[in-house]
Design an enzyme around this catalytic site. Structure first.
Site, PDB file in Angstrom:
ATOM      1  N   LEU A 106      37.737  47.813  41.649  1.00 55.16           N
ATOM      2  CA  LEU A 106      37.047  46.524  41.545  1.00 55.16           C
ATOM      3  C   LEU A 106      36.865  46.109  40.090  1.00 55.16           C
ATOM      4  CD1 LEU A 106      34.200  47.203  44.142  1.00 55.16           C
ATOM      5  CD2 LEU A 106      36.078  45.550  44.430  1.00 55.16           C
ATOM      6  N   SER A 107      36.599  44.847  39.874  1.00 49.31           N
ATOM      7  CA  SER A 107      36.256  44.375  38.530  1.00 49.31           C
ATOM      8  C   SER A 107      34.977  45.090  38.086  1.00 49.31           C
ATOM      9  CB  SER A 107      36.025  42.862  38.574  1.00 49.31           C
ATOM     10  OG  SER A 107      35.618  42.408  37.302  1.00 49.31           O
ATOM     11  N   GLY A 108      34.980  45.617  36.895  1.00 47.43           N
ATOM     12  CA  GLY A 108      33.805  46.330  36.388  1.00 47.43           C
ATOM     13  C   GLY A 108      33.716  47.769  36.849  1.00 47.43           C
ATOM     14  N   SER A 109      34.736  48.236  37.591  1.00 48.33           N
ATOM     15  CA  SER A 109      34.679  49.627  38.081  1.00 48.33           C
ATOM     16  C   SER A 109      34.876  50.611  36.931  1.00 48.33           C
ATOM     17  CB  SER A 109      35.731  49.858  39.175  1.00 48.33           C
ATOM     18  OG  SER A 109      37.031  49.590  38.688  1.00 48.33           O
ATOM     19  N   GLY A 110      35.604  50.187  35.892  1.00 46.14           N
ATOM     20  CA  GLY A 110      35.829  51.068  34.747  1.00 46.14           C
ATOM     21  C   GLY A 110      37.296  51.318  34.435  1.00 46.14           C
ATOM     22  N   LYS A 111      38.179  50.529  35.028  1.00 46.36           N
ATOM     23  CA  LYS A 111      39.615  50.742  34.805  1.00 46.36           C
ATOM     24  C   LYS A 111      39.986  50.657  33.330  1.00 46.36           C
ATOM     25  CE  LYS A 111      40.751  47.219  37.356  1.00 46.36           C
ATOM     26  NZ  LYS A 111      39.374  46.804  37.672  1.00 46.36           N
ATOM     27  N   SER A 112      39.614  49.554  32.685  1.00 44.55           N
ATOM     28  CA  SER A 112      39.997  49.353  31.276  1.00 44.55           C
ATOM     29  C   SER A 112      39.381  50.423  30.390  1.00 44.55           C
ATOM     30  CB  SER A 112      39.529  47.992  30.776  1.00 44.55           C
ATOM     31  OG  SER A 112      40.141  46.985  31.511  1.00 44.55           O
ATOM     32  N   SER A 119      44.627  45.076  41.133  1.00 46.53           N
ATOM     33  CA  SER A 119      45.678  45.284  42.151  1.00 46.53           C
ATOM     34  C   SER A 119      45.065  45.562  43.522  1.00 46.53           C
ATOM     35  CB  SER A 119      46.675  46.363  41.727  1.00 46.53           C
ATOM     36  OG  SER A 119      46.092  47.475  41.102  1.00 46.53           O
TER      37      SER A 119
HETATM   38  P1  ADP Z   1      37.374  47.009  34.765  1.00 43.41           P
HETATM   39  O1  ADP Z   1      38.490  47.170  33.786  1.00 43.41           O
HETATM   40  O2  ADP Z   1      37.550  47.875  35.988  1.00 43.41           O
HETATM   41  O3  ADP Z   1      37.074  45.579  35.102  1.00 43.41           O
HETATM   42  P2  ADP Z   1      35.675  47.694  32.561  1.00 43.41           P
HETATM   43  O4  ADP Z   1      36.231  48.974  32.038  1.00 43.41           O
HETATM   44  O5  ADP Z   1      36.018  46.420  31.849  1.00 43.41           O
HETATM   45  O6  ADP Z   1      36.046  47.583  34.109  1.00 43.41           O
HETATM   46  O7  ADP Z   1      34.086  47.770  32.637  1.00 43.41           O
HETATM   47  C1  ADP Z   1      33.405  48.880  33.143  1.00 43.41           C
HETATM   48  C2  ADP Z   1      31.997  48.929  32.531  1.00 43.41           C
HETATM   49  O8  ADP Z   1      31.269  50.005  33.111  1.00 43.41           O
HETATM   50  C3  ADP Z   1      32.042  49.169  31.033  1.00 43.41           C
HETATM   51  O9  ADP Z   1      31.063  48.380  30.422  1.00 43.41           O
HETATM   52  C4  ADP Z   1      31.701  50.678  30.926  1.00 43.41           C
HETATM   53  O10 ADP Z   1      31.105  50.994  29.718  1.00 43.41           O
HETATM   54  C5  ADP Z   1      30.738  50.837  32.102  1.00 43.41           C
HETATM   55  N1  ADP Z   1      30.631  52.215  32.608  1.00 43.41           N
HETATM   56  C6  ADP Z   1      29.469  52.878  32.818  1.00 43.41           C
HETATM   57  N2  ADP Z   1      29.690  54.119  33.308  1.00 43.41           N
HETATM   58  C7  ADP Z   1      31.022  54.251  33.415  1.00 43.41           C
HETATM   59  C8  ADP Z   1      31.874  55.325  33.856  1.00 43.41           C
HETATM   60  N3  ADP Z   1      31.393  56.491  34.267  1.00 43.41           N
HETATM   61  N4  ADP Z   1      33.212  55.116  33.855  1.00 43.41           N
HETATM   62  C9  ADP Z   1      33.724  53.922  33.454  1.00 43.41           C
HETATM   63  N5  ADP Z   1      32.984  52.879  33.011  1.00 43.41           N
HETATM   64  C10 ADP Z   1      31.632  53.037  32.989  1.00 43.41           C
END
Ligand code: ADP
EC number: 2.7.1.25
Length: 197
Positions: free
Chosen positions: A34-40, A107
């Site tokens: 999901l968006s904000g899941s931590g992929k990037s 995706s």
């Molecule tokens: P995505 O690319 O999936 O949209 P982002 O990487 O942009 O997600 O954002 C994920 C956010 O969650 C970041 O602000 C990151 O610092 C935070 N975060 C907190 N805990 C975690 C973790 N365990 N793994 C990945 N991201 C985390």
């Protein structure tokens, strides 16, 4: 419009020669979530680690690619499919160049990830599911997108007004409510086999 009168030219420098020169096998780490899941965040941390290990790698990040190559695409189903098709084709070229490429795109559709796996070849395709509960993603909302989607400012938003089909058998399964970024990175790098070639 489909191009006509084009032929496939055999290239003299092969994938194997490029891989031998780099001392590694090309492959794709295909992140989904999901968006904000931590992929990037995680894909970037893994990319740093690979670089430190002397590996030749490249990161294709969803937001960045949508600024350039896929800047003409929106977020309806057809555009999402085209987005992933182009990313899969670019990833395939990078694998051919002998690189370890990470792709960080929501995706959301199983069929598109299957398409990418088939195009790249299952042996070189590692699906990484960044599995973060919807509620946590919405709470994090690093780009303020959930808020905009809730207020109707953004349509076709994954998890709210567009579906997310979670992988059922990912190659690597990361639960970010249990693992820190550092732990997730270590887990992914540990599961990458650096075959000698
Ligand atoms: P995505 O690319 O999936 O949209 P982002 O990487 O942009 O997600 O954002 C994920 C956010 O969650 C970041 O602000 C990151 O610092 C935070 N975060 C907190 N805990 C975690 C973790 N365990 N793994 C990945 N991201 C985390």
């Amino acid at each position: 419009m489909k191009s006509e009168n084009t032929v496939w030219h055999a290239q003299s420098v092969s994938r194997q020669m490029r891989e031998q020169q780099k001392g590694q096998r090309g492959k794709v780490l295909w992140y989904t979530g999901l968006s904000g899941s931590g992929k990037s965040t995680i894909a970037n941390a893994v990319d740093i680690r690979l670089h430190e290990l002397g590996k030749h790698s490249y990161l294709l990040d969803g937001d960045n690619v949508r600024h350039g190559l896929n800047g003409d695409l929106g977020f309806d189903d057809a555009a999402r499919i085209e987005n992933i098709r182009r990313v899969a084709e670019v990833a395939k070229l990078f694998v051919d160049a002998g690189l370890i490429v990470s792709t960080a795109f929501i995706s959301p559709f199983c069929s598109d990830r299957e398409y990418a796996r088939d195009l790249i070849g299952a042996a070189d395709f590692i699906e990484v599911f960044i599995d973060t509960p919807f509620e946590i993603c919405e709470q994090r909302d690093p780009k303020g997108l959930y808020q905009k989607a809730r207020s109707g400012e953004i349509s076709n938003f994954t998890g709210i007004s567009s579906p997310y089909e979670a992988p059922t058998t990912p190659d690597i399964h990361i639960q970010t409510n249990e693992l820190s970024v550092e732990q997730a990175t270590a887990e992914i790098v540990a599961q990458l086999r650096f075959e000698k070639i």
